[in-house]
Each structure stands twice: as structure tokens, then as C-alpha cells.
Motif scaffolding. Structure first.
Motif, PDB file in Angstrom:
ATOM      1  N   ARG A   1      10.269   6.443   3.152  1.00  0.00           N
ATOM      2  CA  ARG A   1       9.255   7.333   2.690  1.00  0.00           C
ATOM      3  C   ARG A   1       8.219   7.796   3.760  1.00  0.00           C
ATOM      4  O   ARG A   1       8.028   9.161   3.389  1.00  0.00           O
ATOM      5  N   GLY A   2       7.728   7.213   4.783  1.00  0.00           N
ATOM      6  CA  GLY A   2       6.948   7.793   5.539  1.00  0.00           C
ATOM      7  C   GLY A   2       7.719   8.706   6.246  1.00  0.00           C
ATOM      8  O   GLY A   2       6.741   9.890   6.758  1.00  0.00           O
ATOM      9  N   ILE A   3       8.845   8.823   6.773  1.00  0.00           N
ATOM     10  CA  ILE A   3       9.491   9.845   7.500  1.00  0.00           C
ATOM     11  C   ILE A   3       9.652  11.206   6.746  1.00  0.00           C
ATOM     12  O   ILE A   3       8.888  12.161   7.013  1.00  0.00           O
TER      13      ILE A   3
ATOM     14  N   ALA B   1       0.711  -1.132  -0.014  1.00  0.00           N
ATOM     15  CA  ALA B   1       0.098   0.047  -0.099  1.00  0.00           C
ATOM     16  C   ALA B   1       0.873   1.232   0.038  1.00  0.00           C
ATOM     17  O   ALA B   1       1.931   1.116   0.570  1.00  0.00           O
ATOM     18  N   ARG B   2       0.252   2.287  -0.558  1.00  0.00           N
ATOM     19  CA  ARG B   2       1.038   3.620  -0.572  1.00  0.00           C
ATOM     20  C   ARG B   2       0.841   4.201   0.704  1.00  0.00           C
ATOM     21  O   ARG B   2       0.337   5.378   0.653  1.00  0.00           O
ATOM     22  N   PHE B   3       1.384   3.747   1.673  1.00  0.00           N
ATOM     23  CA  PHE B   3       1.124   4.243   3.099  1.00  0.00           C
ATOM     24  C   PHE B   3       1.621   5.819   3.135  1.00  0.00           C
ATOM     25  O   PHE B   3       1.413   6.615   3.885  1.00  0.00           O
ATOM     26  N   TYR B   4       2.740   6.132   2.222  1.00  0.00           N
ATOM     27  CA  TYR B   4       3.327   7.461   2.085  1.00  0.00           C
ATOM     28  C   TYR B   4       2.117   8.421   2.261  1.00  0.00           C
ATOM     29  O   TYR B   4       2.366   9.716   2.539  1.00  0.00           O
ATOM     30  N   GLU B   5       1.104   8.206   1.217  1.00  0.00           N
ATOM     31  CA  GLU B   5      -0.092   9.256   1.010  1.00  0.00           C
ATOM     32  C   GLU B   5      -0.854   9.341   2.322  1.00  0.00           C
ATOM     33  O   GLU B   5      -1.019  10.616   2.530  1.00  0.00           O
TER      34      GLU B   5
END
Length: 356
Positions: free
Chosen positions: A164-166, A129-133
Motif C-alpha cells: 500500500r505504501g509503495i 494505522a493508515r500509513f498509506y495516508e
């Protein structure tokens, strides 16, 4: 005597028919890195598996194994599942990637689906999943509500997903609050409530008042509730901590994907692929925004959610520089999936080094 023989023959035939029927029912396996009641990542995969089972009923058999460490233990468990007749196995943690590939090579007739990794084979798919969104939304909210201008991030492992999340969180916090700083604490685990609690306390001791967690338990929110501060649900809504300290959440919506892939097995149409879905696809959900978030900020966040879902906005849109100040994305330029999938650098403004 003849009657007994006929009855015995009928019973034997019934048993054989039952055994044949049982063999015709695909066995679907799931392997989890944490307990199925962790309140987050593993629990949400388990609940999605149960929804999938409810959807198919007696058409499939479900087998699950929880709290399986990444590495050699995972390879042993996957081998046992394959030997036990599993037709499709979902391996739901990044560190299961190599064990999945290794076991799949030994069982070419068994299909595997690996979550959050990037390696595939003829009988191995990858999905994430594109958690960064969702992190963009959390960063936007964090930048608005912090009073100390210090937000914190609990990192599990220094893999691209977490990096990416950071970056996404900091980019969007910085957009609305130029004075914001981010501190990262690495815990080298996905699920360890004690370590997660200690990391949260360490961030609070540094003056952080908003914490984003990239780990699996509710421990960070429990500490924030006791000591003060705001945070977010991770992988699950964690609404029991709303309206605060939990002010929103990233919710993993795996059930539709599981139903789709099991149906492909039943139809005989399953093929290996690599899929990466986000808010617009329904794989990433954003929990209700609650707590001390002003109405206008909530409205802006909801508009950002809509824009990300429609493709009108991408969280990694330039101008953006790398941590060392070198140019990365020009004004209006959007990061490509290849760079994001292998992201191994911080953006400008994030302090500290990424552990090796």
C-alpha cells in the motif's frame, strides 16, 4: 514476648496486604521487534508505552522485551510474559501475528493487542494505522522535488502494509510529475542499519534522488546526508536530519490508543476489536515540511493533509489501473478497506515484481 508476637503478626499482615495489592495491579507487557533506541518504529512504541505508564502511574505495572525476532522466539517470549502474570500484552510487529494467536489460545484469560495484523480472537485485538495516508503526502512531495524523476522505496517485507505504501507514494508522485519512476529495493528485515544503508546506496546508484524507507532505522537518512539526496522520517519524526535530507516524516502516534485500551482493562470493559486509524484520528502524524520544498507545494501538501483528515479525499481514488493495465477503480471510485487490507498488487506504472 507478646509485643514481639504482635509486631511479627502486624508485619506479616502488612506483607500480605502488599502482596495482594501488587496482585491487583494489572501487568501490561510490550514486545518490540527492534531495540528501543532504533530511532523509529520500536522506539516510538516504547516512548508511547512510557507515556501510557506516566498516565496511569502506580495503577499498572509495565514490562517490556525488545529485539525479539518474529517467529518462534516471539512465541517463547509471549509465553513467558503470560506465565509471568501479564494481563494485557501488546505485540508490535506484523510477524508476531501467528505467535500472538497461538499463545492467546493457551492463555484465554490474558488479553493481547497485535499491531498491523488482521487476525483476532476473543482475547486478541488487532490495531493498525493508515500509513498509506502519510505515504500519499510523501509521494506528493517526492514528485515535486525530484530532479532526476527517479524516486526510490526501501521495502521491508512484501506485506499489504508495505505494498500500500509503495502504491500510494507512486500514485501521488505521478499526479504531480508524469515523468516520475519508482524503484523498489526489498531488504527482508524491519531493522538492520547496514542493509538499509546498502539499499539506500543501491538506489542512489540507479539515479534515484529521493528515497522513502519502510524500515525502522535512521540509516537511510544518514546515507542521504552523506551522499546527497532527500528522504523522510519513518515512524518517528527524525527531525535531527531536518531541514534536509529529511523533508517531512510519518509519525506513529500510539500513546492515545495504549491509554484507551489499558483503561478498558482497568474498567473491565475490554473487548476484542479490529481498528484501523489514520490522520483524522490522530494515529498518523505528518512531520513539519522542511528543506527545498517551495512554499506553494508545502501549502498544497498541507491542504491534502486536511482533506485526508476530514475524509474529503481518499488516497486511493480512481481512475486507477493495476500493474498489468487491467481496470481497478473507475473515475471517482474509492478503494474499499477489504481490498486495501489485503493488497497484493502494484498499480500501473510501478515496475518489477512483488516477491513471494
Amino acid at each position: 514476648m507478646k509485643r514481639r508476637t504482635l509486631l511479627a503478626s502486624a508485619a506479616a499482615l502488612a506483607m500480605a496486604a502488599g502482596a495482594a495489592f501488587a496482585q491487583d495491579v494489572p501487568k501490561i507487557g510490550f514486545v518490540y521487534v527492534g531495540p528501543v533506541n532504533d530511532g523509529g518504529w520500536s522506539q516510538h512504541h516504547h516512548e508511547s508505552a512510557m507515556k501510557m505508564k506516566e498516565h496511569f502511574g502506580d495503577k499498572i505495572e509495565l514490562v517490556e522485551q525488545a529485539s525479539v525476532p518474529e517467529g518462534a522466539d516471539a512465541e517463547r517470549v509471549l509465553t513467558q510474559m503470560a506465565l509471568g502474570g501479564a494481563d494485557l500484552i501488546f505485540t508490535t510487529s506484523f510477524g508476531y501475528m501467528d505467535p500472538t494467536i497461538n499463545v492467546a489460545a493457551k492463555f484465554p484469560d490474558v488479553k493481547f493487542e497485535h499491531a498491523t495484523g488482521y487476525k483476532t480472537a476473543d482475547n486478541v485485538s488487532a490495531y493498525s494505522a493508515r500509513f498509506y495516508e502519510g505515504r500519499a503526502i510523501e509521494g506528493f512531495l517526492a514528485g515535486h522535488v525530484t530532479k532526476t524523476n527517479k524516486i526510490g522505496y526501501i521495502g521491508s517485507f512484501p506485506i499489504p502494509e508495505v505494498i500500500r505504501g509503495i502504491n500510494s507514494s507512486f500514485i501521488h508522485a505521478k499526479k504531480v510529475n508524469p515523468d516520475v519512476e519508482i524503484s523498489v529495493v526489498w531488504v527482508s528485515t524491519w531493522f538492520d542499519p547496514a542493509k538499509e544503508a546498502d539499499a539506500t546506496q543501491a538506489l542512489l546508484d540507479q539515479g534515484v534522488d529521493v528515497v522513502l524507507a519502510h524500515t525502522d532505522s535512521t540509516a537511510p537518512l544518514a546515507v542521504l546526508k552523506e551522499k546527497g539526496g532527500l528522504g523522510f522520517g519513518q515512524a518517528a519524526d527524525m527531525y535531527e536530519y531536518a531541514p534536509e535530507p529529511r523533508i517531512s516524516s510519518i509519525i506513529d502516534e500510539w500513546a492515545p490508543y495504549y491509554i484507551e485500551r489499558v483503561q478498558a482493562v482497568l474498567d473491565g470493559t475490554w473487548e476484542s476489536h479490529n481498528t484501523w486509524q489514520g490522520i483524522g484520528d490522530g494515529m498518523v502524524g505528518i512531520g513539519e515540511i522542511t528543506g527545498p520544498v517551495p512554499a506553494d507545494v508545502k501549502a498544497e501538501a498541507e491542504k491534502m493533509i486536511e482533506d485526508i483528515a476530514s475524509g474529503a479525499y481518499h488516497p486511493f481514488t480512481g481512475p486507477l489501473n493495476k500493474q498489468d493495465g487491467s481496470a481497478w477503480l473507475a473515475d471517482g471510485e474509492v478503494a474499499d478497506d477489504g481490498t486495501l487490507a489485503g493488497m497484493n498488487f502494484y498499480v500501473e506504472g510501478v515496475s518489477g515484481e512483488i516477491p513471494q
